[in-house]
Design a protein around this motif. Structure first.
Motif, mmCIF file in Angstrom:
data_model
loop_
_atom_site.group_PDB
_atom_site.id
_atom_site.type_symbol
_atom_site.label_atom_id
_atom_site.label_comp_id
_atom_site.label_asym_id
_atom_site.label_seq_id
_atom_site.Cartn_x
_atom_site.Cartn_y
_atom_site.Cartn_z
ATOM 1 N N HIS A 78 0.849 -1.195 0.000
ATOM 2 C CA HIS A 78 0.000 0.000 0.000
ATOM 3 C C HIS A 78 0.889 1.251 0.000
ATOM 4 C CE1 HIS A 78 -4.155 -1.414 0.306
ATOM 5 N NE2 HIS A 78 -3.647 -2.468 0.982
ATOM 6 N N SER A 79 0.365 2.359 -0.396
ATOM 7 C CA SER A 79 1.118 3.600 -0.537
ATOM 8 C C SER A 79 1.212 4.392 0.754
ATOM 9 C CB SER A 79 0.470 4.474 -1.622
ATOM 10 O OG SER A 79 -0.874 4.784 -1.280
ATOM 11 N N TRP A 80 0.813 3.797 1.896
ATOM 12 C CA TRP A 80 0.910 4.515 3.172
ATOM 13 C C TRP A 80 2.329 4.366 3.753
ATOM 14 C CZ3 TRP A 80 -3.821 1.111 4.137
ATOM 15 C CH2 TRP A 80 -4.951 1.687 3.509
ATOM 16 N N ASP A 82 -7.757 7.280 2.506
ATOM 17 C CA ASP A 82 -7.963 7.312 1.060
ATOM 18 C C ASP A 82 -7.230 8.473 0.401
ATOM 19 O OD1 ASP A 82 -9.552 5.089 1.256
ATOM 20 O OD2 ASP A 82 -11.421 6.247 1.461
ATOM 21 N N GLY A 83 -6.865 9.482 1.175
ATOM 22 C CA GLY A 83 -6.181 10.626 0.590
ATOM 23 C C GLY A 83 -4.728 10.343 0.200
ATOM 24 N N GLU A 116 0.073 6.651 12.435
ATOM 25 C CA GLU A 116 -0.917 7.239 11.524
ATOM 26 C C GLU A 116 -0.637 8.737 11.457
ATOM 27 O OE1 GLU A 116 -4.625 4.135 11.774
ATOM 28 O OE2 GLU A 116 -4.675 5.829 13.131
ATOM 29 N N LEU A 117 0.503 9.039 10.822
ATOM 30 C CA LEU A 117 1.041 10.397 10.767
ATOM 31 C C LEU A 117 0.837 10.947 9.363
ATOM 32 C CD1 LEU A 117 4.424 9.631 12.585
ATOM 33 C CD2 LEU A 117 2.264 10.389 13.615
ATOM 34 N N CYS A 118 0.063 12.010 9.264
ATOM 35 C CA CYS A 118 -0.186 12.600 7.951
ATOM 36 C C CYS A 118 0.852 13.659 7.584
ATOM 37 C CB CYS A 118 -1.600 13.205 7.918
ATOM 38 S SG CYS A 118 -2.894 11.936 8.071
#
Length: 490
Positions: free
Chosen positions: A38-40, A56-57, A173-175
């Motif tokens: 996944h791209s995370w 999803d972003g 879960e760091l944006c």
């Protein structure tokens, strides 16, 4: 809510005006990446995108599910002075005034800044122990006014039970993570334009007040403007000087002693005691004969455990004397033959010139059953005995010669007296004789005239001297002969 967002926007704008984001698009890493490609990925937290805080972003870093530990870090690429850190975390578009179900995964996190990839080597900038799902802000901003290379995010669920708002698993879960500070090293202030003090370690100082975050070796103080004193040196003046001469201060940086060392100490830093059987100033003196070759006292040279065999004194430099030898000079020499005032050997007790008569053995302590005569004694005795014999013979010869001379003189005197008496008797008898011979009378009268003449006296003296000279010349020849023999022998 609108007021809070406006505050965050103004605060972020002012920070960005003064400081720069040091983490933007730098190298990252995370523990337990999300599986299946996944791209995370970990780099999403520093890509500069933070408009969509949902999965999803594709602007957030998300780790794998059901893990008890979560860790993420960014490499700033060098050691920088940091001012503050902003963290945007996943919300899935939940409004702040509503309970955010993803906030429970974020609660209890910690942030470290370190010069290595290990958080234990760095300093703790922030740890959440107060927030709940309802009170934790997003983004969250906290001060981290330290310097370092790695910024490390860490969370865990390893020690239950946990607070009621905490999720049972830990997540990344760091944006977006923004690390704001001065790009140029060695400066501080709001515009990062004021130089740090000269002696700050690696040029780093506090980003707002300019105090050094550490000093170079040899200096101390908030601005590292004080040299190490009180016999200290090195980083943070934490090292003790050696035994510099007269307790003088060592070099504040290197610890060397510019004036040299105290007695018994050597080395640039004067930390080593004299060894290899030396002592004193600059270890320039040699130890004596200490017991078993031990090192003497490094300052005064005393032998602490006594002397080797044959030596005495506090420094063990004096040989045994007064006819003693051995350990502690406690043994007495034997019956040595002392020709030149020497004594037995100070260590072994051997007699250098042999033993006196009546003794033998290595130390001349064994009584002899006979009197040995050595070759050297024979060589010495032969000329001495020869000389004594010659002297004795000479004395005897002189005595015999004297006796003979005395007898000779007595015979001469007797013969002279006999002639005189005989003549007188003949004259007397002739005078009374009627038939006297006129020739005899004439001879007697002539003899009396000569006897009264001075020439006759001189003649008799000369005759006696000639007779005495003959034995005297013989005596002189004997004396000359004896002197010649004695000279050749000696």
């Amino acid at each position: 809510m609108d007021v809070f967002l406006m505050f965050v926007f103004v605060c972020e704008l002012s920070i960005c005006f003064a400081y720069q984001n040091l983490a933007l698009k730098k190298e990252t890493w995370q523990l337990h990446p999300y599986p299946n490609g996944h791209s995370w990925t970990s780099d999403k937290a520093v890509d500069g995108l933070k408009s969509d805080l949902t999965a999803d972003g594709r602007q957030c870093t998300i780790s794998g599910n059901y893990k008890t530990r979560a860790e993420w870090r960014v490499d700033l690429g060098g050691i920088f002075s940091v001012h503050n850190i902003f963290i945007y975390y996943r919300t899935e578009k939940a409004m702040q005034d509503k309970i955010n179900m993803y906030a429970k995964r974020f609660l209890g996190f910690s942030v470290y800044i370190s010069n290595t990839t290990q958080k234990e080597d760095g300093v703790l900038c922030f740890r959440d122990i107060y927030y709940t799902r309802a009170t934790i802000p997003n983004p969250i901003n906290f001060s981290c006014q330290y310097h370092g290379r790695y910024v490390i995010y860490y969370n865990n669920r390893t020690h239950p039970p946990f607070p009621k708002d905490y999720d049972e698993y830990a997540y990344n879960e760091l944006c977006e993570v923004e690390v704001n500070g001065c790009v140029a090293s060695g400066f501080y202030g709001e515009s990062c334009s004021i130089p740090c003090p000269q002696n700050c370690q690696e040029g780093h100082c506090h980003i707002t007040v300019g105090t050094c975050l550490g000093c170079i070796a040899g200096y101390s103080g908030n601005k590292c403007d004080k040299r190490c004193t009180e016999n200290t040196y090195g980083f943070e003046c934490s090292q003790k000087c050696g035994k510099c001469r007269n307790r003088s201060q060592c070099n504040h940086v290197t610890g060397t002693c510019p004036k040299g060392c105290d007695k018994g100490i050597y080395g640039d830093k004067c930390v080593s005691e004299c060894d290899e059987n030396t002592y004193g100033q600059n270890c320039s003196n040699s130890c004596g004969f200490c017991l078993d070759g031990e090192q003497c006292h490094y300052i005064d040279g005393r032998c602490l455990n006594g002397c080797s065999s044959g030596y005495t004194g506090s420094h063990c430099t004096k040989r045994c004397s007064k006819n003693t030898y051995g350990p502690g000079c406690s043994l007495s020499c034997g019956n040595c033959l002392y020709l030149y005032g020497e004594q037995c050997h100070h260590v072994t007790g051997d007699c250098p010139s042999g033993c006196v008569q009546g003794f033998h053995g290595k130390n001349c302590t064994e009584v002899s059953s006979f009197l040995p005569v050595s070759t050297s004694d024979i060589v010495l005795a032969v000329p001495l005995y020869s000389l004594a014999a010659l002297l004795g013979a000479s004395v005897i010869a002189v005595i015999i010669l004297g006796i003979k001379m005395k007898k000779f003189k007595m015979n001469v005197h007797q013969q002279t007296n006999k002639v005189t008496v005989y003549e007188a008797m003949q004259f007397k008898s002739g005078a009374n004789n009627d038939n006297s011979n006129p020739r005899v009378e004439s001879f007697y009268e002539e003899l009396q005239e000569k006897d009264r003449s001075p020439h006759y006296d001189n003649w008799r003296i000369q005759e006696l001297q000639k007779r005495e000279a003959k034995p005297r010349r013989g005596k002189m020849r004997l004396q000359i002969y004896l002197c010649f023999i004695i000279k050749n022998i000696v």
